[in-house]
Structures are given as C-alpha cells and as structure tokens.
Scaffold this motif. Structure first.
Motif, PDB file in Angstrom:
ATOM      1  N   ARG A 241       0.842  -1.211   0.000  1.00 27.33           N
ATOM      2  CA  ARG A 241       0.000   0.000   0.000  1.00 27.33           C
ATOM      3  C   ARG A 241       0.869   1.249   0.000  1.00 27.33           C
ATOM      4  O   ARG A 241       0.624   2.189  -0.754  1.00 27.33           O
ATOM      5  CB  ARG A 241      -0.911  -0.022   1.235  1.00 27.33           C
ATOM      6  CG  ARG A 241      -1.738   1.261   1.410  1.00 27.33           C
ATOM      7  CD  ARG A 241      -2.670   1.140   2.608  1.00 27.33           C
ATOM      8  NE  ARG A 241      -1.983   0.653   3.798  1.00 27.33           N
ATOM      9  CZ  ARG A 241      -1.189   1.419   4.577  1.00 27.33           C
ATOM     10  NH1 ARG A 241      -0.992   2.690   4.276  1.00 27.33           N
ATOM     11  NH2 ARG A 241      -0.617   0.895   5.647  1.00 27.33           N
ATOM     12  N   ARG A 242       1.913   1.263   0.836  1.00 28.35           N
ATOM     13  CA  ARG A 242       2.778   2.432   0.897  1.00 28.35           C
ATOM     14  C   ARG A 242       3.498   2.663  -0.427  1.00 28.35           C
ATOM     15  O   ARG A 242       3.698   3.810  -0.858  1.00 28.35           O
ATOM     16  CB  ARG A 242       3.798   2.264   2.032  1.00 28.35           C
ATOM     17  CG  ARG A 242       3.176   2.307   3.419  1.00 28.35           C
ATOM     18  CD  ARG A 242       4.235   2.416   4.503  1.00 28.35           C
ATOM     19  NE  ARG A 242       5.113   1.252   4.533  1.00 28.35           N
ATOM     20  CZ  ARG A 242       4.858   0.148   5.234  1.00 28.35           C
ATOM     21  NH1 ARG A 242       3.714   0.057   5.932  1.00 28.35           N
ATOM     22  NH2 ARG A 242       5.704  -0.849   5.242  1.00 28.35           N
ATOM     23  N   TYR A 243       3.875   1.588  -1.081  1.00 29.92           N
ATOM     24  CA  TYR A 243       4.569   1.685  -2.377  1.00 29.92           C
ATOM     25  C   TYR A 243       3.658   2.320  -3.428  1.00 29.92           C
ATOM     26  O   TYR A 243       4.063   3.193  -4.183  1.00 29.92           O
ATOM     27  CB  TYR A 243       5.014   0.291  -2.825  1.00 29.92           C
ATOM     28  CG  TYR A 243       5.784   0.264  -4.133  1.00 29.92           C
ATOM     29  CD1 TYR A 243       7.118   0.634  -4.195  1.00 29.92           C
ATOM     30  CD2 TYR A 243       5.155  -0.135  -5.313  1.00 29.92           C
ATOM     31  CE1 TYR A 243       7.822   0.614  -5.384  1.00 29.92           C
ATOM     32  CE2 TYR A 243       5.843  -0.161  -6.506  1.00 29.92           C
ATOM     33  CZ  TYR A 243       7.180   0.214  -6.542  1.00 29.92           C
ATOM     34  OH  TYR A 243       7.855   0.199  -7.732  1.00 29.92           O
ATOM     35  N   ARG A 244       2.387   1.875  -3.466  1.00 29.23           N
ATOM     36  CA  ARG A 244       1.447   2.454  -4.422  1.00 29.23           C
ATOM     37  C   ARG A 244       1.221   3.943  -4.161  1.00 29.23           C
ATOM     38  O   ARG A 244       1.168   4.753  -5.086  1.00 29.23           O
ATOM     39  CB  ARG A 244       0.129   1.693  -4.369  1.00 29.23           C
ATOM     40  CG  ARG A 244       0.169   0.306  -4.974  1.00 29.23           C
ATOM     41  CD  ARG A 244      -1.228  -0.277  -5.162  1.00 29.23           C
ATOM     42  NE  ARG A 244      -1.908  -0.486  -3.882  1.00 29.23           N
ATOM     43  CZ  ARG A 244      -1.838  -1.595  -3.164  1.00 29.23           C
ATOM     44  NH1 ARG A 244      -1.085  -2.611  -3.606  1.00 29.23           N
ATOM     45  NH2 ARG A 244      -2.514  -1.717  -2.025  1.00 29.23           N
ATOM     46  N   GLU A 245       1.082   4.287  -2.859  1.00 27.87           N
ATOM     47  CA  GLU A 245       0.860   5.691  -2.516  1.00 27.87           C
ATOM     48  C   GLU A 245       2.045   6.553  -2.929  1.00 27.87           C
ATOM     49  O   GLU A 245       1.882   7.664  -3.451  1.00 27.87           O
ATOM     50  CB  GLU A 245       0.605   5.818  -1.011  1.00 27.87           C
ATOM     51  CG  GLU A 245      -0.728   5.234  -0.569  1.00 27.87           C
ATOM     52  CD  GLU A 245      -0.877   5.212   0.945  1.00 27.87           C
ATOM     53  OE1 GLU A 245       0.137   5.490   1.640  1.00 27.87           O
ATOM     54  OE2 GLU A 245      -1.985   4.892   1.418  1.00 27.87           O
TER      55      GLU A 245
ATOM     56  N   LYS B 146       4.229   5.988  -5.374  1.00 30.99           N
ATOM     57  CA  LYS B 146       4.301   6.100  -6.830  1.00 30.99           C
ATOM     58  C   LYS B 146       3.191   7.002  -7.367  1.00 30.99           C
ATOM     59  O   LYS B 146       3.391   7.773  -8.307  1.00 30.99           O
ATOM     60  CB  LYS B 146       4.215   4.714  -7.478  1.00 30.99           C
ATOM     61  CG  LYS B 146       5.433   3.847  -7.260  1.00 30.99           C
ATOM     62  CD  LYS B 146       6.667   4.488  -7.886  1.00 30.99           C
ATOM     63  CE  LYS B 146       7.892   3.631  -7.711  1.00 30.99           C
ATOM     64  NZ  LYS B 146       9.094   4.272  -8.315  1.00 30.99           N
ATOM     65  N   THR B 147       1.996   6.929  -6.756  1.00 36.22           N
ATOM     66  CA  THR B 147       0.884   7.778  -7.195  1.00 36.22           C
ATOM     67  C   THR B 147       1.190   9.241  -6.930  1.00 36.22           C
ATOM     68  O   THR B 147       0.937  10.115  -7.774  1.00 36.22           O
ATOM     69  CB  THR B 147      -0.411   7.371  -6.473  1.00 36.22           C
ATOM     70  OG1 THR B 147      -0.700   6.003  -6.745  1.00 36.22           O
ATOM     71  CG2 THR B 147      -1.581   8.240  -6.916  1.00 36.22           C
ATOM     72  N   LYS B 148       1.773   9.528  -5.760  1.00 33.95           N
ATOM     73  CA  LYS B 148       2.121  10.908  -5.424  1.00 33.95           C
ATOM     74  C   LYS B 148       3.181  11.461  -6.379  1.00 33.95           C
ATOM     75  O   LYS B 148       3.116  12.619  -6.812  1.00 33.95           O
ATOM     76  CB  LYS B 148       2.652  10.963  -3.990  1.00 33.95           C
ATOM     77  CG  LYS B 148       2.958  12.367  -3.505  1.00 33.95           C
ATOM     78  CD  LYS B 148       3.400  12.331  -2.043  1.00 33.95           C
ATOM     79  CE  LYS B 148       3.715  13.754  -1.552  1.00 33.95           C
ATOM     80  NZ  LYS B 148       4.145  13.763  -0.149  1.00 33.95           N
TER      81      LYS B 148
ATOM     82  N   LYS C 162       3.546  10.765  -9.453  1.00 35.63           N
ATOM     83  CA  LYS C 162       2.965  11.005 -10.781  1.00 35.63           C
ATOM     84  C   LYS C 162       1.983  12.169 -10.785  1.00 35.63           C
ATOM     85  O   LYS C 162       1.579  12.642 -11.851  1.00 35.63           O
ATOM     86  CB  LYS C 162       2.245   9.754 -11.277  1.00 35.63           C
ATOM     87  CG  LYS C 162       3.169   8.604 -11.626  1.00 35.63           C
ATOM     88  CD  LYS C 162       2.408   7.400 -12.099  1.00 35.63           C
ATOM     89  CE  LYS C 162       1.728   7.656 -13.426  1.00 35.63           C
ATOM     90  NZ  LYS C 162       1.060   6.448 -13.939  1.00 35.63           N
ATOM     91  N   THR C 163       1.547  12.658  -9.597  1.00 35.95           N
ATOM     92  CA  THR C 163       0.560  13.736  -9.541  1.00 35.95           C
ATOM     93  C   THR C 163       1.197  15.045 -10.021  1.00 35.95           C
ATOM     94  O   THR C 163       2.244  15.465  -9.488  1.00 35.95           O
ATOM     95  CB  THR C 163       0.050  13.914  -8.101  1.00 35.95           C
ATOM     96  OG1 THR C 163      -0.528  12.673  -7.655  1.00 35.95           O
ATOM     97  CG2 THR C 163      -0.987  15.038  -8.027  1.00 35.95           C
TER      98      THR C 163
END
Length: 451
Positions: free
Chosen positions: A437-441, A443-445, A447-448
């Motif tokens: 979950r932390r990894y996805r968060e 990577k998403t941040k 790309k924002t």
C-alpha cells in the motif's frame, strides 16, 4: 566371376563464383550434406573400386571433405582451367594404374544415384568403349545435343554449333561418362584444343571413339538427376527435389506425416516403425528416430538419437549429442545439447539441459537450467535416477544430484546432493506489512502533476 574394377574421377575444382560465396561450390549443402558428399555416395564402393577427386588450388577443405566421406579417396590438383578433359588428366597418376571401367562425374550433381552410375557402367561389359549419360530436356537451349544413329552415339554437338535440325533434338548431354578403362587414356590423350577457347573438351571423346571404330552409347536418366549447381537458385531447386525424394522414401517406409511438404529431412535420417512427424519440423544431419516416436510441430533436431515411444516438442530444439531413452518426453521450449536422458525422463517445458546425464524416470521442472559453461570450459551435470528437480532451479556444474533426490523450486544448486536428499537454497523470505500500500501511494504521489 571377378567383379569389374572401377576408377571414379570426380571433377570438383570449380570455384563457384556464381554462388556469390567464399565457400567452394561443392561444399554447399543439400539435405544436410555437401554436394560432393552426395556424389561420392553414388560412386562405386568396395573391392576393386578406387576414387580420385580433382580439386582446385588452395581447396584443401574440399580434399578434407572428400576424405571424410570416403577415406579411400585420392586427391589431385588442377592448377590451370583448360577444360574438362584437362581436369580428368590431372588425375593421370590414378588413370595409369588401370581399371576395367573409368567413370567421370561432376562434384556439383548431388541428385545422381548409385543405380544410375551402375547403369552407365553396364554397356562397357558388352564391348562399348564409351557410355554417355543423357536426358530429355524440357528446354534444351544451351545444352549439348546427343546425336544418335542406329542406336549408337556418333557425336555431341554444342548448342552454338548445332544446325536448326540438331537444335530441335531434346536428348541432351549430362556430362557424366563411363570409359572402357583399357582405352580411356588412349582416348583422352587424343583430345585436342583446336577450338575458340583453346580448351580440352571431354565431349570430343565421342567423335574420337567413332573415328577409331569404337562403340559409344547413350544411357538416359531424368533431368532432375543430372541437375548441375551453379547458383544459389539452382541450389534451392536441388534441395526441393531432394526433399521430395526423402519425404517420399519416409512415407513409403511407414512414417506418418500429414503435411510432408512442411517437413525438412537430412539425407542420412533414419526412422523406425510407426514414427509420426508433425508439420514444420526440421531434421538435420545425424538423426535416428526409433519406433513409435512422435516429433511435434516446430521442433529442430540435429545429430541426436531418439528412443522408442518418445515425445519431442512442440518447439523443442535438440542439439548435437542428445540421446533420448525410450519413453522420454521433451516438451515445448526445451533445448538439449550433449545430453543423455535415460528412459522415462520428463523435461516438459522451458528448460535447458546441456552437458548432462539424467537417470531414468527423473523429472525436470519448468525453467530448469544446467549452468554448464563458466566462460572458459564446459562442465557436466549428473542427475540420478528418479530425481525431482523443482521449477526454476539452476544447477551449477560440475554438480551431481543423487538418485531419488529432490530439489526445491527456485534453488541454485552449487554442491552435490546425496541420494534421496532434499536440497533447498533460497534467501529467507521477508513480509513487510502494508508495504504494497505504501509503495502504491508513493508512486501515485510522484505522478501527480504539481500545481
């Protein structure tokens, strides 16, 4: 009755410049064998048969190939290119030893058969001084015409010198000849070079024999059998003819092929009974396939021995030195090299087995690799009878896996494993709670887009 002795002279000095290749013409392959090897295979063998191969200067590779195929072959060098009769006389030393029959054949006619060579010799037993091999040409343009009167050959007329009536003749000269060995040198030495090129032509022997009151005859064969090879296109055509012959012979021997035109065979392929070859299989030199074996589509096999009731492929590659025992199974995307797999071994998919001996009924899991090369030398892997090699294992040679041993999936094995032992080599697994979950968060941040 004593068999007639023979001398076969193979003319193999051509450079093959039209082949656009640095390889001497007669070394180009058809059905996995050189053109020269096919011709030498058709020449008489056994007691009383001698063989001479005329090669060009600096063509030691041709001499090596001749000796590889026929260790009894003597080689002679034609240093100047002064015509076909001149080429034959390059082997004068062999001619001088004498033989009942002299055969002159060309090293670039791979489709000629031993049976045809035998038929060409037959008239010599009945008193003919010379026998010429001829064929009915579909398009005779460019070929020498065979002029026959009362069943006897009286001349060979080159196309350029032929009259309109002679050009209408479709019986053409294949170039292959058989001489009464007692008269061969006498005829050859009378051939002159009074022509526009100043060369000594073997075909002149026909007119000379007639002038001497000797008999010359024609033996006919098919046009395919006397195809000469001068270009890569002609090489491909000869390959097609040879493949058609080999497929027909295999089918007649009981091999099942439901799409034979897609299967490529080698001239020395050996089949047992009830063999099945599926579409798009390529079989190179040195392959034997025993009773009941099935070769599935898109497999490539060279210099391998395949046992009874085996299954190979689809998409398998068996490289030189592979030996499969009875009932072995090689599946899709498996490659083997210098490997002996005993009876019942299974290598079902996605594996490389090289420089390896595998005992009977061992099972090799998907993704297994025998790491046989260290950058300098090849090393051997030994896998015992009944061993089980788990998926995605690397066996770093030299290494021995004992009979009945079990290798856990994902292992890198660098040490010997005893009989019936279990070997597992893995780094300890760690689970990080919430890590995904932390990894996805994160990577998403990243790309924002920034405001």
């Amino acid at each position: 009755m004593t068999a007639r002795s023979s001398l076969t002279i193979v003319l193999a000095a051509g450079e093959g410049t039209r082949m656009q290749s640095s390889l001497p013409k007669v070394l180009h392959p058809v059905a996995g064998q050189s053109l020269l090897a096919h011709v030498l295979g058709a020449a008489p063998k056994g007691a009383g048969a001698t063989l001479a191969v005329v090669i060009g200067p600096d063509h030691e590779a041709v001499a090596d190939e001749a000796r590889r195929v026929r260790p009894d072959a003597a080689t002679f060098v034609q240093r100047e290119r002064l015509g076909t009769a001149h080429a034959v006389l390059a082997a004068r030393e062999a001619l001088a030893r004498g033989a009942d029959d002299l055969l002159v054949v060309f090293g670039d006619t791979p489709l000629i058969s031993a049976e045809t060579v035998s038929r060409l010799r037959a008239p010599l037993k009945n008193g003919a001084a010379l026998a010429v091999l001829g064929f009915q040409a579909a398009d005779p343009a460019g070929y020498g015409r065979l002029l026959v009167e009362d069943g006897r050959l009286v001349a060979i007329r080159e196309h350029a010198d032929a009259t309109p009536a002679e050009r209408a003749i479709t019986l053409c000269n294949a170039g292959v000849m058989a001489f009464d060995g007692r008269r061969a040198l006498q005829l050859l030495d009378r051939i002159g070079n009074a022509n526009s090129k100043g060369e000594y032509y073997l075909v002149d022997a026909v007119a000379i024999s007639r002038d001497m009151g000797l008999e010359a005859v024609v033996i006919e064969t098919s046009e395919d059998e006397v195809r000469g090879i001068n270009t890569k296109g002609q090489l491909a055509e000869a390959e097609q003819v040879m493949q058609a012959r080999l497929r027909k012979a295999a089918l007649e021997a009981g091999v099942t092929m439901n799409a034979p035109d897609t299967v490529y065979l080698a001239a020395d392929t050996r089949f047992g009974k009830d063999v099945t070859i599926e579409p798009f299989v390529v079989i190179g030199p040195g392959v034997s396939i025993a009773d009941g074996a099935v070769i599935h589509s898109f497999s490539h096999i060279v210099q391998s021995s395949i046992g009874k009731n085996t299954s190979v492929g689809p998409f398998a590659r068996l490289r030189p030195g592979t030996s499969l025992g009875d009932g072995a199974k090689i599946g899709n995307f498996v490659e083997t090299k210098a490997a002996t797999l005993e009876a019942g071994v299974k290598v079902n998919h996605l594996s490389y087995i090289g420089d390896t001996h595998v005992g009977a009924k061992a099972n090799i899991g998907a993704g297994t690799v025998t790491c046989n090369y260290d950058g300098f030398s090849k090393h051997k892997t030994e896998i015992g009878e009944g061993a089980f090699i788990g998926t995605n294992s690397s066996l770093v040679a030299p290494v021995k896996i004992g009979a009945g041993a079990y290798i856990g999936s994902g292992s890198v094995i660098t040490k010997d494993v005893p009989d019936d032992a279990m070997a597992v080599e893995r780094s300890p697994q760690t689970n990080r709670e919430g890590g995904a979950r932390r990894y996805r968060e994160l990577k998403t941040k990243a790309k924002t887009p920034k405001a």
